[in-house]
Design a protein around this motif. Structure first.
Motif, PDB file in Angstrom:
ATOM      1  N   ALA A  14      -9.254  20.641  37.133  1.00 23.92           N
ATOM      2  CA  ALA A  14      -8.642  19.451  37.628  1.00 23.92           C
ATOM      3  C   ALA A  14      -8.201  19.281  39.035  1.00 23.92           C
ATOM      4  O   ALA A  14      -8.727  19.855  39.913  1.00 23.92           O
ATOM      5  CB  ALA A  14      -7.636  18.963  36.692  1.00 23.92           C
ATOM      6  N   VAL A  15      -7.271  18.413  39.263  1.00 19.87           N
ATOM      7  CA  VAL A  15      -7.059  17.790  40.547  1.00 19.87           C
ATOM      8  C   VAL A  15      -5.991  18.500  41.356  1.00 19.87           C
ATOM      9  O   VAL A  15      -4.975  18.869  40.836  1.00 19.87           O
ATOM     10  CB  VAL A  15      -6.633  16.326  40.323  1.00 19.87           C
ATOM     11  CG1 VAL A  15      -6.339  15.631  41.608  1.00 19.87           C
ATOM     12  CG2 VAL A  15      -7.701  15.611  39.550  1.00 19.87           C
ATOM     13  N   ALA A  33     -10.579   9.104  41.233  1.00 21.54           N
ATOM     14  CA  ALA A  33     -11.250   8.271  40.228  1.00 21.54           C
ATOM     15  C   ALA A  33     -11.734   9.201  39.125  1.00 21.54           C
ATOM     16  O   ALA A  33     -12.419  10.192  39.399  1.00 21.54           O
ATOM     17  CB  ALA A  33     -12.414   7.521  40.858  1.00 21.54           C
ATOM     18  N   GLN A  34     -11.387   8.891  37.873  1.00 21.82           N
ATOM     19  CA  GLN A  34     -11.575   9.834  36.776  1.00 21.82           C
ATOM     20  C   GLN A  34     -12.389   9.247  35.634  1.00 21.82           C
ATOM     21  O   GLN A  34     -12.334   8.045  35.362  1.00 21.82           O
ATOM     22  CB  GLN A  34     -10.210  10.263  36.221  1.00 21.82           C
ATOM     23  CG  GLN A  34      -9.274  10.874  37.244  1.00 21.82           C
ATOM     24  CD  GLN A  34      -7.871  11.039  36.689  1.00 21.82           C
ATOM     25  OE1 GLN A  34      -7.309  10.132  36.080  1.00 21.82           O
ATOM     26  NE2 GLN A  34      -7.297  12.211  36.900  1.00 21.82           N
ATOM     27  N   SER A  35     -13.110  10.133  34.948  1.00 22.12           N
ATOM     28  CA  SER A  35     -13.636   9.868  33.614  1.00 22.12           C
ATOM     29  C   SER A  35     -12.867  10.765  32.650  1.00 22.12           C
ATOM     30  O   SER A  35     -12.664  11.953  32.932  1.00 22.12           O
ATOM     31  CB  SER A  35     -15.130  10.178  33.529  1.00 22.12           C
ATOM     32  OG  SER A  35     -15.884   9.232  34.252  1.00 22.12           O
ATOM     33  N   LEU A 214     -13.951  17.732  43.994  1.00 17.03           N
ATOM     34  CA  LEU A 214     -14.503  17.539  42.656  1.00 17.03           C
ATOM     35  C   LEU A 214     -13.630  18.346  41.712  1.00 17.03           C
ATOM     36  O   LEU A 214     -13.348  19.524  41.988  1.00 17.03           O
ATOM     37  CB  LEU A 214     -15.950  18.018  42.596  1.00 17.03           C
ATOM     38  CG  LEU A 214     -16.679  17.840  41.255  1.00 17.03           C
ATOM     39  CD1 LEU A 214     -16.813  16.348  40.924  1.00 17.03           C
ATOM     40  CD2 LEU A 214     -18.041  18.509  41.300  1.00 17.03           C
ATOM     41  N   ALA A 215     -13.219  17.743  40.603  1.00 14.58           N
ATOM     42  CA  ALA A 215     -12.198  18.394  39.801  1.00 14.58           C
ATOM     43  C   ALA A 215     -12.297  18.032  38.330  1.00 14.58           C
ATOM     44  O   ALA A 215     -12.949  17.063  37.956  1.00 14.58           O
ATOM     45  CB  ALA A 215     -10.819  18.008  40.322  1.00 14.58           C
ATOM     46  N   GLU A 216     -11.639  18.835  37.522  1.00 14.47           N
ATOM     47  CA  GLU A 216     -11.391  18.548  36.108  1.00 14.47           C
ATOM     48  C   GLU A 216      -9.915  18.714  35.842  1.00 14.47           C
ATOM     49  O   GLU A 216      -9.203  19.341  36.624  1.00 14.47           O
ATOM     50  CB  GLU A 216     -12.182  19.487  35.203  1.00 14.47           C
ATOM     51  CG  GLU A 216     -13.682  19.322  35.260  1.00 14.47           C
ATOM     52  CD  GLU A 216     -14.384  20.293  34.322  1.00 14.47           C
ATOM     53  OE1 GLU A 216     -13.867  20.548  33.219  1.00 14.47           O
ATOM     54  OE2 GLU A 216     -15.444  20.806  34.708  1.00 14.47           O
ATOM     55  N   ARG A 217      -9.455  18.144  34.724  1.00 17.19           N
ATOM     56  CA  ARG A 217      -8.048  18.280  34.332  1.00 17.19           C
ATOM     57  C   ARG A 217      -7.953  18.309  32.821  1.00 17.19           C
ATOM     58  O   ARG A 217      -8.736  17.649  32.132  1.00 17.19           O
ATOM     59  CB  ARG A 217      -7.216  17.115  34.878  1.00 17.19           C
ATOM     60  CG  ARG A 217      -5.731  17.213  34.536  1.00 17.19           C
ATOM     61  CD  ARG A 217      -4.915  16.252  35.355  1.00 17.19           C
ATOM     62  NE  ARG A 217      -4.952  16.608  36.765  1.00 17.19           N
ATOM     63  CZ  ARG A 217      -4.145  17.515  37.314  1.00 17.19           C
ATOM     64  NH1 ARG A 217      -3.253  18.155  36.569  1.00 17.19           N
ATOM     65  NH2 ARG A 217      -4.240  17.784  38.590  1.00 17.19           N
ATOM     66  N   VAL A 218      -7.000  19.083  32.321  1.00 18.66           N
ATOM     67  CA  VAL A 218      -6.710  19.132  30.884  1.00 18.66           C
ATOM     68  C   VAL A 218      -5.270  18.677  30.670  1.00 18.66           C
ATOM     69  O   VAL A 218      -4.343  19.243  31.255  1.00 18.66           O
ATOM     70  CB  VAL A 218      -6.912  20.543  30.312  1.00 18.66           C
ATOM     71  CG1 VAL A 218      -6.540  20.572  28.834  1.00 18.66           C
ATOM     72  CG2 VAL A 218      -8.340  21.009  30.511  1.00 18.66           C
ATOM     73  N   TYR A 236     -10.452  15.564  31.755  1.00 20.48           N
ATOM     74  CA  TYR A 236     -10.806  14.674  32.852  1.00 20.48           C
ATOM     75  C   TYR A 236     -11.834  15.324  33.775  1.00 20.48           C
ATOM     76  O   TYR A 236     -11.761  16.527  34.063  1.00 20.48           O
ATOM     77  CB  TYR A 236      -9.585  14.356  33.713  1.00 20.48           C
ATOM     78  CG  TYR A 236      -8.484  13.584  33.029  1.00 20.48           C
ATOM     79  CD1 TYR A 236      -8.297  12.230  33.284  1.00 20.48           C
ATOM     80  CD2 TYR A 236      -7.585  14.217  32.167  1.00 20.48           C
ATOM     81  CE1 TYR A 236      -7.266  11.518  32.695  1.00 20.48           C
ATOM     82  CE2 TYR A 236      -6.554  13.523  31.563  1.00 20.48           C
ATOM     83  CZ  TYR A 236      -6.393  12.169  31.837  1.00 20.48           C
ATOM     84  OH  TYR A 236      -5.370  11.472  31.244  1.00 20.48           O
ATOM     85  N   LEU A 237     -12.755  14.520  34.290  1.00 21.28           N
ATOM     86  CA  LEU A 237     -13.634  14.892  35.382  1.00 21.28           C
ATOM     87  C   LEU A 237     -13.425  13.849  36.466  1.00 21.28           C
ATOM     88  O   LEU A 237     -13.455  12.639  36.188  1.00 21.28           O
ATOM     89  CB  LEU A 237     -15.097  14.910  34.940  1.00 21.28           C
ATOM     90  CG  LEU A 237     -16.128  15.234  36.025  1.00 21.28           C
ATOM     91  CD1 LEU A 237     -15.953  16.669  36.532  1.00 21.28           C
ATOM     92  CD2 LEU A 237     -17.544  15.052  35.491  1.00 21.28           C
TER      93      LEU A 237
END
Length: 245
Positions: A14-15, A33-35, A214-218, A236-237
């Motif tokens: 993540a971010v 901006a996230q998916s 570029l990131a992901e989040r839980v 999240y991506l």
């Protein structure tokens, strides 16, 4: 996905919420901006009523979201303040596998049902650098949550707004070639439930004051109290930018 796997996922997730350590600029603005995907979401309202999967009702498709942060670091100081806005709304139509009792209403199976899940998060964080690139602090989170079901003329909802104190840890490491790795965690555990927001981002410095990442989040957690049982996990991506000014 189970909680004990969350840390290993989060180390790939993540971010960044960490501003740049070596700068005379005092402000940093982060926007992502996230998916977002729902990995699990078990609900019972009130606790002891029918427990059902909101994920099974609305499906596993991604939704759009955003995350914004404003960070203030006074010049020459080792402390930072962070204001974060992270709205989340997940809704969709589906059918229930079995009849569900929710907030005193009974929703039939095999009938189209609309589900709405809102979990907006607003946070104020104070943190202090204890080692180069690493900061420890505390977050006060305002949670604005709502769960709703609608089936024809039958509808019911449960809303909750409250403050949650969290521990905070963030870190930043220069990788060379303009690349950085950024970690941040807001988390708390109690008998009644838990909350974990864990992320890692790979950033690239476009110039000394602008970074893209570029990131992901839980986001995982929930509560087991008389009013509600709800444990969920969202992945999240995202693509984001940081600007210092």
């Amino acid at each position: 996905m189970r909680v004990k796997s969350l840390l290993s996922i989060g180390l790939l997730a993540a971010v960044s919420a960490t501003s740049f350590a070596n700068s005379d600029k005092e402000w940093t603005l982060n926007f992502d901006a996230q998916s977002v995907w729902m990995s699990k979401n078990q609900i019972s309202v009130p606790n002891g009523a029918t427990r059902f999967s909101f994920r099974d009702l609305t499906g596993t498709g991604s939704k759009r979201a955003f995350r914004g942060e404003l960070i203030y670091r006074p010049g020459g100081k080792a402390t930072e303040w962070r204001l974060l806005v992270a709205p989340l709304r997940y809704s969709g139509n589906g059918t229930l596998a079995a009849p569900v009792s929710f907030q005193g209403q009974v929703f039939a199976s095999s009938t189209t049902t609309q589900g709405t899940y809102k979990f907006n998060s607003y946070r104020l964080t104070w943190r202090r650098e204890f080692s180069p690139g690493w900061s420890l602090g505390a977050t006060l989170k305002l949670r604005d949550a709502r769960i709703a079901l609608k089936q024809g003329a039958t509808s019911a909802s449960e809303s909750n707004v409250g403050l949650v104190p969290l521990l905070h840890l963030s870190g930043r490491r220069e990788l060379g070639g303009g690349f950085t790795a950024n970690l941040d965690i807001d988390a708390a555990w109690a008998k009644q439930g838990r909350a974990v927001d864990l992320g890692l981002a790979l950033g690239y410095k476009v110039n000394p004051d602008v970074e893209i990442r570029l990131a992901e989040r839980v986001l995982e957690g929930g509560a087991d109290v008389p009013k509600v049982y709800n444990f969920s996990q969202f992945n999240y991506l995202s693509f984001g930018t940081s600007v210092r000014f």
